[in-house]
Design a protein around this motif. Structure first.
Motif, PDB file in Angstrom:
ATOM      1  N   TYR A   1    -125.978   5.071 -56.831  1.00 21.87           N
ATOM      2  CA  TYR A   1    -124.939   5.971 -56.573  1.00 21.87           C
ATOM      3  C   TYR A   1    -125.245   7.256 -55.696  1.00 21.87           C
ATOM      4  CZ  TYR A   1    -122.567   3.525 -60.365  1.00 21.87           C
ATOM      5  OH  TYR A   1    -122.138   2.307 -61.081  1.00 21.87           O
ATOM      6  N   ASP A   2    -124.506   7.909 -55.107  1.00 22.18           N
ATOM      7  CA  ASP A   2    -124.499   9.297 -54.623  1.00 22.18           C
ATOM      8  C   ASP A   2    -124.347  10.125 -55.782  1.00 22.18           C
ATOM      9  OD1 ASP A   2    -125.311   8.401 -51.962  1.00 22.18           O
ATOM     10  OD2 ASP A   2    -123.028   8.578 -51.328  1.00 22.18           O
ATOM     11  N   LEU A   3    -125.357  11.197 -55.906  1.00 20.83           N
ATOM     12  CA  LEU A   3    -125.184  12.179 -57.171  1.00 20.83           C
ATOM     13  C   LEU A   3    -124.587  13.622 -56.429  1.00 20.83           C
ATOM     14  CD1 LEU A   3    -125.310  12.613 -60.051  1.00 20.83           C
ATOM     15  CD2 LEU A   3    -127.768  13.143 -59.599  1.00 20.83           C
ATOM     16  N   VAL A   4    -123.728  13.921 -57.211  1.00 18.37           N
ATOM     17  CA  VAL A   4    -123.350  15.422 -56.791  1.00 18.37           C
ATOM     18  C   VAL A   4    -123.398  16.171 -57.935  1.00 18.37           C
ATOM     19  CG1 VAL A   4    -121.430  16.906 -56.278  1.00 18.37           C
ATOM     20  CG2 VAL A   4    -121.423  14.793 -55.236  1.00 18.37           C
ATOM     21  N   VAL A   5    -124.330  17.225 -58.102  1.00 18.84           N
ATOM     22  CA  VAL A   5    -124.531  17.924 -59.166  1.00 18.84           C
ATOM     23  C   VAL A   5    -123.930  19.354 -59.157  1.00 18.84           C
ATOM     24  CG1 VAL A   5    -126.478  19.287 -60.285  1.00 18.84           C
ATOM     25  CG2 VAL A   5    -127.017  17.235 -58.951  1.00 18.84           C
ATOM     26  N   ASP A   6    -123.109  19.664 -59.978  1.00 17.77           N
ATOM     27  CA  ASP A   6    -122.189  20.704 -60.236  1.00 17.77           C
ATOM     28  C   ASP A   6    -122.919  21.969 -60.369  1.00 17.77           C
ATOM     29  OD1 ASP A   6    -120.624  22.943 -62.080  1.00 17.77           O
ATOM     30  OD2 ASP A   6    -119.137  21.529 -60.934  1.00 17.77           O
ATOM     31  N   PRO A   7    -122.677  23.187 -59.609  1.00 17.99           N
ATOM     32  CA  PRO A   7    -123.554  24.433 -59.785  1.00 17.99           C
ATOM     33  C   PRO A   7    -123.915  24.607 -61.183  1.00 17.99           C
ATOM     34  CG  PRO A   7    -121.933  24.658 -58.240  1.00 17.99           C
ATOM     35  CD  PRO A   7    -121.727  23.238 -58.664  1.00 17.99           C
ATOM     36  N   SER A   8    -123.098  24.409 -62.366  1.00 19.76           N
ATOM     37  CA  SER A   8    -123.305  24.722 -63.572  1.00 19.76           C
ATOM     38  C   SER A   8    -124.583  24.282 -64.384  1.00 19.76           C
ATOM     39  CB  SER A   8    -122.065  24.500 -64.486  1.00 19.76           C
ATOM     40  OG  SER A   8    -121.632  23.245 -64.294  1.00 19.76           O
ATOM     41  N   ASN A   9    -124.773  22.778 -63.597  1.00 14.01           N
ATOM     42  CA  ASN A   9    -125.982  22.326 -63.831  1.00 14.01           C
ATOM     43  C   ASN A   9    -127.180  22.475 -63.090  1.00 14.01           C
ATOM     44  OD1 ASN A   9    -127.515  19.285 -63.954  1.00 14.01           O
ATOM     45  ND2 ASN A   9    -126.810  20.019 -66.053  1.00 14.01           N
ATOM     46  N   LEU A  10    -126.974  22.796 -61.838  1.00 11.33           N
ATOM     47  CA  LEU A  10    -127.957  22.722 -60.847  1.00 11.33           C
ATOM     48  C   LEU A  10    -129.124  23.784 -61.438  1.00 11.33           C
ATOM     49  CD1 LEU A  10    -128.926  21.979 -58.029  1.00 11.33           C
ATOM     50  CD2 LEU A  10    -127.788  23.835 -57.233  1.00 11.33           C
ATOM     51  N   TRP A  11    -128.798  24.771 -62.012  1.00 12.47           N
ATOM     52  CA  TRP A  11    -129.903  25.776 -62.695  1.00 12.47           C
ATOM     53  C   TRP A  11    -131.204  24.702 -63.355  1.00 12.47           C
ATOM     54  CZ3 TRP A  11    -131.353  26.168 -67.459  1.00 12.47           C
ATOM     55  CH2 TRP A  11    -130.363  25.806 -68.620  1.00 12.47           C
ATOM     56  N   LEU A  12    -130.583  23.887 -64.084  1.00 14.29           N
ATOM     57  CA  LEU A  12    -131.479  23.162 -64.953  1.00 14.29           C
ATOM     58  C   LEU A  12    -132.336  22.262 -64.028  1.00 14.29           C
ATOM     59  CD1 LEU A  12    -132.383  22.371 -67.649  1.00 14.29           C
ATOM     60  CD2 LEU A  12    -130.839  20.610 -67.745  1.00 14.29           C
ATOM     61  N   THR A  13    -131.915  21.866 -63.090  1.00 19.29           N
ATOM     62  CA  THR A  13    -132.476  20.969 -62.138  1.00 19.29           C
ATOM     63  C   THR A  13    -133.713  21.753 -61.400  1.00 19.29           C
ATOM     64  OG1 THR A  13    -130.513  19.415 -61.896  1.00 19.29           O
ATOM     65  CG2 THR A  13    -132.368  19.286 -60.029  1.00 19.29           C
ATOM     66  N   ILE A  14    -133.130  23.076 -61.155  1.00 18.02           N
ATOM     67  CA  ILE A  14    -134.370  23.866 -60.438  1.00 18.02           C
ATOM     68  C   ILE A  14    -135.391  24.340 -61.472  1.00 18.02           C
ATOM     69  CG2 ILE A  14    -134.282  26.132 -59.305  1.00 18.02           C
ATOM     70  CD1 ILE A  14    -131.676  25.707 -58.195  1.00 18.02           C
ATOM     71  N   HIS A  15    -134.973  24.531 -62.715  1.00 15.78           N
ATOM     72  CA  HIS A  15    -135.796  25.090 -63.813  1.00 15.78           C
ATOM     73  C   HIS A  15    -136.819  24.110 -64.032  1.00 15.78           C
ATOM     74  CE1 HIS A  15    -136.966  26.738 -67.569  1.00 15.78           C
ATOM     75  NE2 HIS A  15    -137.021  25.479 -67.899  1.00 15.78           N
TER      76      HIS A  15
END
Length: 356
Positions: free
Chosen positions: A216-230
């Motif tokens: 799938y193509d995954l779209v990460v909501d900004p509210s969760n993006l911080w965790l990905t960056i972290h």
């Protein structure tokens, strides 16, 4: 440092705590080896004794290092001297100046509003507040006094399908911030909009079908993006970790030092900055715990790894001109009781049987 928390379950009190952590720590470099010690007795004689303990620890460590056949020496990158500096984080109302009844009342009101919404069966609410005062001094002449206030409010709504027994939850997306009580009364966040949106998101989540295996193509909501960056950038670019110094504790990193200016993190549109100066940021400081002034710097530039998080020792070790201010001392707490490590407490904690 003083920290306090309040917890409610379905708009009813479920627990509270209020803790003060007071003490000091001494770090030395003696003969090219680290030495550390800490204490809670604030008298001059006790402080001198703790300093002597730090030197003794460095001498002992030197013997261990020598026995291991290592000749690595601790050296610190040069740093400008900052004389008699004072820094206070940006906030309007100290949360500890607000009566406990008002804090609990606001959490109860928010909980009741969520419980009144269709599909919400339970609500957990909590608030963590921290007021930290820290003094730093070194033999080079840097002397800093800092005060930081931060808090983390959280709401979690739960929906239960009584016919199937299935349940799910939706938590507030409001982030923890370096603000005061004003954050909970409308400054910096739309709480009314948040409370209206949570039940809608929870209902969508309950209706959502299970994910089927596939690509799938995954779209990460900004509210969760911080965790990905972290996780993928924050921890990975701690250079002590990337060099292997935390392998036996917190793990290693794929962003090893040999990949600096080579590792492709993403497209050329990807830029990530390490920033200890952003207003209201949780990592924002005036000076770190080595007396280094807070800075902003590139970690990923045009999709490529270009920087790391450094303290003075790691900067010197790897050839950087200076630290970018990432040294952080969490607490001076140090147990001196014969019951340690069985109880794993601290003489500054209220649950310690030998509390000072």
């Amino acid at each position: 440092m003083r920290s306090a928390s309040w917890r409610l379950r379905d708009a009813r009190p479920a627990g509270t705590s209020d803790t003060t952590d007071l003490g000091y720590a001494v770090r030395v470099v003696h003969g090219g080896t680290w030495g550390f010690a800490s204490g809670v007795d604030l008298s001059l004689d006790a402080a001198a004794k703790v300093a002597s303990q730090a030197v003794a620890m460095a001498k002992l460590s030197a013997q261990v290092i020598k026995a291991a056949g290592s000749d690595e020496r601790v050296e610190l990158a040069a740093e400008p001297v900052h004389e008699e500096r004072t820094w206070i984080s940006s906030y309007e109302i100290d949360p500890f100046s607000v009566p406990d009844e008002e804090k609990a009342g606001l959490l109860a009101e928010w909980s009741a509003r969520l419980l009144a919404a269709d599909g919400v069966n339970h609500v957990d609410a909590s608030l963590l507040t921290v007021h930290e005062n820290k003094f730093y001094a070194d033999t080079a002449g840097t002397v800093t006094t800092q005060q930081r206030v931060r808090l983390h409010p959280q709401l979690n709504a739960v929906s239960v399908d009584e016919s199937t027994g299935e349940f799910d939850s939706m938590r507030t997306i409001a982030p923890p911030v370096g603000r005061g009580w004003e954050y909970l009364t409308g400054t910096g966040w739309d709480w009314d909009g948040e409370l209206e949106r949570i039940p809608e998101l929870l209902a969508e989540k309950m209706r959502a079908p299970s994910v089927e295996a596939g690509l799938y193509d995954l779209v990460v909501d900004p509210s969760n993006l911080w965790l990905t960056i972290h996780e993928s950038i924050g921890h990975a670019t701690e250079l002590d970790r990337a060099l292997g110094y935390e392998a036996a504790y917190a793990g290693t990193s794929f962003a090893t030092f040999d990949k600096l200016n080579k590792l492709k993190y993403g497209s050329e549109r990807m830029n990530v900055t390490g920033d200890r100066t952003a207003e209201h940021g949780l990592a924002t400081i005036g000076y770190d715990d080595e007396g280094v002034e807070g800075q902003s710097w590139d970690l990923v530039k045009d999709g490529t790894l270009v920087g790391y998080q450094l303290d003075r020792r790691i900067a010197k070790l790897t050839g950087f001109e200076r630290s970018n201010g990432c040294a952080y001392a969490d607490s001076p707490a140090m147990c001196r009781c014969s019951a340690w490590p069985t109880c794993r407490s601290s003489p500054t904690r209220r649950d310690c049987p030998r509390r000072i």
